[in-house]
Design an enzyme around this catalytic site. Structure first.
Site, short mmCIF file in Angstrom:
data_model
loop_
_atom_site.label_atom_id
_atom_site.label_comp_id
_atom_site.label_asym_id
_atom_site.label_seq_id
_atom_site.Cartn_x
_atom_site.Cartn_y
_atom_site.Cartn_z
N LEU A 270 0.87 -1.16 0.00
CA LEU A 270 0.00 0.00 0.00
C LEU A 270 0.91 1.22 0.00
O LEU A 270 1.94 1.21 0.67
CB LEU A 270 -0.89 0.02 1.24
CG LEU A 270 -2.22 -0.73 1.20
CD1 LEU A 270 -2.86 -0.74 2.59
CD2 LEU A 270 -3.17 -0.13 0.18
N ASP A 271 0.52 2.24 -0.73
CA ASP A 271 1.34 3.45 -0.77
C ASP A 271 1.55 4.01 0.63
O ASP A 271 0.74 3.79 1.53
CB ASP A 271 0.69 4.52 -1.64
CG ASP A 271 0.57 4.10 -3.09
OD1 ASP A 271 1.35 3.23 -3.51
OD2 ASP A 271 -0.30 4.65 -3.80
N LYS A 272 2.62 4.75 0.80
CA LYS A 272 2.95 5.32 2.10
C LYS A 272 1.80 6.14 2.66
O LYS A 272 1.51 6.09 3.86
CB LYS A 272 4.21 6.18 1.99
CG LYS A 272 4.65 6.82 3.30
CD LYS A 272 5.90 7.66 3.11
CE LYS A 272 6.29 8.35 4.42
NZ LYS A 272 7.50 9.20 4.25
#
Length: 243
Positions: free
Chosen positions: A103-105
């Site tokens: 998952l993106d930051k």
């Protein structure tokens, strides 16, 4: 067959040094016989092992779900940013867990952590088409044809065409998105292709596995046997192993 100290350390019962100390104390019993050598080999499928009188369920693989908070990288280590592994207890860090997928930051939601390499590969392999459900908020106005474009396989920047997906607008500036693959920044790029900009993204489900609503951001728990079986079935790994 694996060394007893390796298996027990991998189960989070202590470091190799600590396991050797337990063996020296006579606290490790294998099939009713006190273990005297931490290098003794055991079969996790057949042998019975107890430590300090507690019978163990021998295992080598573990899978957890985490409610990933925003601000953490979906990585095992990074020299500049904090990673989701840093949210684990010391005991669970010993298990060698890593994120299965990412998952993106700046995103949050369901993240799978495991030390089972083949399972992680099957779960994230594009050809498996394991669906993922996201809750998003966005700025801008999506085209009226956005739902149809998602369903037909929308083209995103770079000339890529995504597999058929589902877009369901739930309120002004809010939507649910279901995808069946895992391209880089896929949901954000799909929404951008329709005129919007994602400002918030939360993964709610992977295949049949929903995010446990009882987990706060940063919390995690091990999957139940039923959850793990359903997830493995969704990516076809058990069918392949039974052939």
């Amino acid at each position: 067959m694996e060394r007893v100290d390796k298996i027990l350390a991998g189960m989070g019962l202590g470091s190799r040094k600590e396991i050797k100390a337990l063996v020296k104390q006579g606290a490790v019993v294998i099939n009713g016989v006190i273990c005297k050598d931490p290098g003794d080999k055991i079969d996790v499928e057949r042998d019975e092992v107890s430590v300090s009188g507690r019978m163990l369920r021998l295992r080598t693989t573990y899978t957890f779900m985490m409610h990933k908070p925003a601000g953490y990288l979906s990585a095992s280590r990074d020299d500049r940013d904090v990673t989701v592994i840093e949210l684990l207890s010391e005991e669970h860090r010993r298990l060698g867990l890593f994120p299965a997928g990412r998952l993106d930051k700046d995103s949050e939601g369901l993240l799978i952590l495991t030390n089972d390499g083949p399972f992680a590969h099957a779960l994230t392999a594009p050809r498996r088409h394991v669906d993922k459900l996201y809750e998003i908020r966005y700025d801008g106005v999506l085209r009226e044809s956005a739902e149809a474009e998602f369903a037909a396989g929308i083209a995103i920047d770079g000339g890529e065409t995504c597999l058929e997906a589902e877009l369901c607008r739930t309120a002004p500036g809010e939507a649910l998105v279901t995808v069946h693959e895992g391209r880089y920044h896929q949901v954000k790029r799909m929404i951008a292709a329709c005129g919007g900009e994602v400002t918030y993204l939360k993964r709610l489900r992977i295949g049949p596995l929903p995010l446990d609503e009882g987990l706060l951001p940063g919390e995690y728990r091990e999957l139940t046997d039923g959850e793990l079986s359903a997830l493995r079935a969704a990516c076809g790994i058990d069918r392949e192993e039974s052939r």
